[in-house]
Write an enzyme that holds these catalytic residues in place. Sequence first.
Site, mmCIF file in Angstrom:
data_model
loop_
_atom_site.group_PDB
_atom_site.id
_atom_site.type_symbol
_atom_site.label_atom_id
_atom_site.label_comp_id
_atom_site.label_asym_id
_atom_site.label_seq_id
_atom_site.Cartn_x
_atom_site.Cartn_y
_atom_site.Cartn_z
ATOM 1 N N ASP A 109 0.857 -1.187 0.000
ATOM 2 C CA ASP A 109 0.000 0.000 0.000
ATOM 3 C C ASP A 109 0.894 1.238 0.000
ATOM 4 O OD1 ASP A 109 -2.125 1.728 0.297
ATOM 5 O OD2 ASP A 109 -2.555 1.217 2.361
ATOM 6 N N LYS A 137 -1.408 -1.971 -4.570
ATOM 7 C CA LYS A 137 -2.372 -0.889 -4.835
ATOM 8 C C LYS A 137 -1.770 0.135 -5.780
ATOM 9 C CE LYS A 137 -5.171 -1.045 -0.700
ATOM 10 N NZ LYS A 137 -5.616 -0.345 0.518
ATOM 11 N N ARG A 171 -10.971 -12.202 7.757
ATOM 12 C CA ARG A 171 -9.779 -12.874 7.213
ATOM 13 C C ARG A 171 -10.153 -14.182 6.533
ATOM 14 N NH1 ARG A 171 -5.235 -10.239 9.140
ATOM 15 N NH2 ARG A 171 -5.331 -9.453 11.256
HETATM 16 P P1 5GP Z 1 1.847 -0.337 3.778
HETATM 17 O O1 5GP Z 1 2.890 -0.326 4.870
HETATM 18 O O2 5GP Z 1 2.380 -0.710 2.430
HETATM 19 O O3 5GP Z 1 1.026 0.911 3.757
HETATM 20 O O4 5GP Z 1 0.771 -1.393 4.180
HETATM 21 C C1 5GP Z 1 1.083 -2.657 4.312
HETATM 22 C C2 5GP Z 1 0.143 -3.366 5.255
HETATM 23 O O5 5GP Z 1 -1.063 -2.639 5.547
HETATM 24 C C3 5GP Z 1 -0.295 -4.615 4.578
HETATM 25 O O6 5GP Z 1 0.602 -5.653 4.860
HETATM 26 C C4 5GP Z 1 -1.652 -4.860 5.166
HETATM 27 O O7 5GP Z 1 -1.495 -5.589 6.357
HETATM 28 C C5 5GP Z 1 -2.180 -3.494 5.498
HETATM 29 N N1 5GP Z 1 -3.086 -3.027 4.434
HETATM 30 C C6 5GP Z 1 -2.818 -2.144 3.447
HETATM 31 N N2 5GP Z 1 -3.890 -1.978 2.653
HETATM 32 C C7 5GP Z 1 -4.845 -2.788 3.162
HETATM 33 C C8 5GP Z 1 -6.188 -3.076 2.749
HETATM 34 O O8 5GP Z 1 -6.739 -2.574 1.770
HETATM 35 N N3 5GP Z 1 -6.856 -3.973 3.516
HETATM 36 C C9 5GP Z 1 -6.317 -4.580 4.615
HETATM 37 N N4 5GP Z 1 -7.081 -5.443 5.290
HETATM 38 N N5 5GP Z 1 -5.055 -4.338 5.018
HETATM 39 C C10 5GP Z 1 -4.336 -3.441 4.281
#
Ligand code: 5GP
Length: 185
Positions: A109, A137, A171
Amino acid sequence: MPSSVTGVIQDLERVLLTPAQISARVDAMAARLNAELAGRVVTVVALMDGGLFFVADLLRKLELPVRLHTLSASSYQGGTSTTGEVKVNWPADFDLRDQDVLLLDDILDTGLTLSAISEHLLTLQPASLRTCVLLSKRRQRLREVPLDDAGFEIDDEFVVGYGMDYMGRFRNLPCIGILNPNSPS
Ligand code: 5GP
Ligand code: MG
């Protein structure tokens, strides 16, 4: 969809990826890793809990000797937006020196989680580091993360299912979907 999950599926506004689509893509990701890593022992570093189903399905398709380490990483406080701070439960004496490491996570993300983790993994001097996620994403990253493979590119929406949660729930959905904003739960 099995009738046993019909009640939970009603909490979804729509299904983004069906179990069959996920399974076919995970098979293709495994086939690629089998070809690229043939003859090597793979040390998998898997992020929990979101990566649970992806990792379990992918690893069963790997025709390679595998070691598995799981890490819990969180940057969320139970909602749908990141706090920016990444907490990781690093094991004591985590030894990856000269190993071929495969870092797996459910979703990329902002990039904060995977960049923090991959930076630390590189300090442990693995022979190689590959990073694969099931979902990536389409959005601007806060930190760039070099990806070797992503199962699906998705729009910037909050998804649940196939290991991914909202407030600890959903989940166990076999599909990946967008939550219904009017869902009572
Ligand atoms: P980042 O550090 O890249 O922003 O996010 C990584 C973590 O955030 C992912 O491993 C996941 O656990 C959580 N995450 C990010 N986007 C989503 C989403 O759309 N749904 C869910 N359930 N978790 C997300
Ligand atoms: Mg995660």
